[in-house]
Design an enzyme around this catalytic site. Structure first.
Site, PDB file in Angstrom:
ATOM      1  CD  GLU A 192      -3.122   0.657   2.201  1.00  0.00           C
ATOM      2  OE1 GLU A 192      -4.152   0.032   1.936  1.00  0.00           O
ATOM      3  OE2 GLU A 192      -2.862   1.081   3.339  1.00  0.00           O
ATOM      4  CD  GLU A 239      -2.691   0.913  -4.594  1.00  0.00           C
ATOM      5  OE1 GLU A 239      -2.708   0.061  -3.667  1.00  0.00           O
ATOM      6  OE2 GLU A 239      -3.706   1.205  -5.250  1.00  0.00           O
ATOM      7  CB  CYS A 245      -7.512  -2.847   6.018  1.00  0.00           C
ATOM      8  SG  CYS A 245      -5.995  -2.129   5.526  1.00  0.00           S
ATOM      9  CB  SER A 276      -5.417   0.776  -1.522  1.00  0.00           C
ATOM     10  OG  SER A 276      -4.465  -0.241  -1.677  1.00  0.00           O
ATOM     11  CE  LYS A 311     -10.928  -8.015   7.788  1.00  0.00           C
ATOM     12  NZ  LYS A 311     -10.098  -7.677   6.621  1.00  0.00           N
ATOM     13  CD  GLU A 359     -11.502  -8.995   3.434  1.00  0.00           C
ATOM     14  OE1 GLU A 359     -11.235  -7.839   3.140  1.00  0.00           O
ATOM     15  OE2 GLU A 359     -10.979  -9.572   4.415  1.00  0.00           O
ATOM     16  CD  GLU A 375     -13.634 -10.412  -5.540  1.00  0.00           C
ATOM     17  OE1 GLU A 375     -14.502 -11.229  -5.945  1.00  0.00           O
ATOM     18  OE2 GLU A 375     -13.905  -9.386  -4.900  1.00  0.00           O
ATOM     19  CB  CYS A 413     -10.023  -4.139  14.119  1.00  0.00           C
ATOM     20  SG  CYS A 413      -9.679  -3.623  12.444  1.00  0.00           S
TER      21      CYS A 413
END
Ligand code: SF4
Ligand code: SF4
Length: 460
Positions: free
Chosen positions: A161, A164, A181, A201, A240, A243, A248, A385
């Site tokens: 990141e 990037e 994230c 990102s 999560k 996710e 993908e 979190c």
């Protein structure tokens, strides 16, 4: 975006609407005093309604659906002896338990930074107790073959990141850049602001980077193949689970993370195995995918990703050492904090947001073309979190606040205690780039560690 991860049991719901008050996306509807309903199209699966709900099954009342049936529907083990609340999430506990019971299974587990500062509360230890050593020991005792760490992958995320961000700043690319994230935040952008998806990102979250690394590099180290590895993530977050199941997320050729347990679900496993958490020895996470820096561990709190990214991006851009690495300005509990960093050639303007509602005015300004910053971290939950929807549940608001504060303080304490505090200084990170990945944003890291997003707008 249909799913059925977060539910409200209408036999138990009192209609108090405390859940509606904390829902960041107004996904809960119903009249006061009547059972509520979740709009799955709007819900971003953060689990904040699960955390706040205090409507529960009373021992003195009969319900149409018996307790054991309710527990099965919630994927809770029969031995768990705790109240059943109206708002709940379904879990991966049964499938993880079945795999652990299979002597031939090769399992790898990762543990998020916010879990080590909260799990002990499930065993009666004080709020925010910091227990990485006991956590690693408990994960071994319940039967995982390899006990790794999401913190390692948080360091990896920063490498990618940070690179990037530097690339977007110096070579051109969409700015401002958003962190990616928090899966609830990503889902929110995909569904509510598809025209802004290009600001996210392309980095996968640490959970998904870890899963990919387990089934490629980790499998290679252990002489097994990706299909032999069952990869489990222990997370403070309900979203999560969603996710991990995105189609993908299969860079290893298989689903990179097979199952996600919340902090509360891991406590079920430990309790069911009859482990005395208090008397566990202090053990380390396994090498090399369990070695982490202080930057990796502060991912668990609001502002942590930004602080970790700046510790690395500053040195990448200026080639100078960042001496004062504790960026107090990005810490705190306000919904929005800003910091401008002098990089010599430019001033890097950053924004940290906790709570999705605080992000909305910024996104609206960005759409109007009047946002003036380069990089934004957003976490959906109020303290990051550490206050996620899968964390140990507090019934009283005063305990909620205290738990968030103490888990946050323990997270910063953990960072301060570690010898290596910048992601790019982590020796295991240096080794993985040398031996396996090549360089940040290189061909292999792009293939394994980056992703794309779902948009509903035809132009994007
Ligand atoms: S907080 Fe719980 S009991 Fe209250 S309305 Fe929401 S789901 Fe029902
Ligand atoms: S999980 Fe989060 S977004 Fe979904 S209904 Fe509950 S509070 Fe709202």
């Amino acid at each position: 975006m249909k799913h059925s991860l977060i539910k409200i049991d209408d036999e138990l719901c009192t209609g108090c609407r405390r859940c509606a008050a904390v829902c960041p996306v107004d996904a809960i509807e119903g009249k006061q005093g009547q059972p509520q309903m979740i709009h799955s199209d709007k819900c971003v699966m953060c689990g904040q309604c699960v955390q706040i709900c205090s409507g529960y099954a009373s021992l003195f009342e009969e319900y149409e659906t018996p307790r054991d049936q309710k527990m099965r529907e919630r994927h809770m083990p029969p031995a768990v002896n705790e109240p059943l609340f109206a708002a709940y999430h379904t879990g991966d506990y049964p499938k993880v338990k079945a795999v652990l019971d299979n002597q031939n299974a090769y399992t790898m587990v990762q543990c998020a930074p916010a879990v080590r500062v909260a799990i002990a509360e499930e065993f009666g230890l004080p709020l925010g107790s910091l227990v990485p050593g006991k956590l690693a020991a408990a994960l071994r005792r319940v039967g995982f073959s390899r006990v790794y760490d999401t913190n390692f992958a948080a360091d990896l995320t920063i490498m990618e990141e940070g690179a990037e961000l530097v690339q977007r700043l110096t070579k051109g690319g969409t700015l401002p850049m958003f962190t990616s994230c928090c899966p609830a935040w990503v889902t929110f952008i995909e569904t509510r602001y598809p025209e802004l998806v290009k600001h996210l990102s392309s980095c996968k979250s640490p959970q998904q980077m870890a899963g990919t690394m387990f089934k490629t590099y980790g499998a290679q180290l252990d002489g097994v193949t990706a299909d032999q590895v069952y990869s489990v993530a222990v997370m403070p977050c309900t979203c999560k689970k969603f996710e991990a199941e995105r189609p993908e997320m299969n860079s290893s050729g298989y689903q990179d993370v097979d199952a996600v347990l919340t902090t509360r679900e891991l406590a079920y496993l430990i309790k069911e195995a009859g482990i005395d958490f208090h008397s566990l020895p202090e053990e380390s996470f396994d090498n090399p995918l369990g070695i982490y820096s202080g930057a990796g561990t502060i991912f668990g709190v609001t502002g942590g990703v930004m602080e970790a990214a700046i510790r690395t991006a500053y040195e990448m851009i200026t080639s100078k050492k960042l001496d004062n690495i504790e960026l107090i300005q990005v810490r705190g509990s306000q919904g929005r904090r800003q910091i401008v960093l002098d990089l010599g050639t430019m001033k890097l303007k950053t924004v940290v947001v906790s709570g999705l509602k605080h992000a909305v005015p910024i996104l609206e300004n960005l759409k109007k073309g009047i946002a003036d910053f380069h990089f934004m971290e957003v976490m959906t939950c109020p303290a990051g979190c550490v206050s996620g929807g899968g964390q140990p549940k507090m019934l009283l608001p005063v305990d909620c606040l205290a738990s968030h504060q103490r888990r946050t303080a323990s997270t910063y304490q953990h960072d301060a205690e570690l010898l290596v505090r910048k992601s790019h200084d982590n020796p295991a990170i240096k080794a993985i780039y040398q031996e396996f990945l090549g360089e940040p944003l290189g061909h292999k890291s792009h293939k394994l560690l980056h992703t794309h997003y779902h948009v509903s707008h035809p132009d994007h």
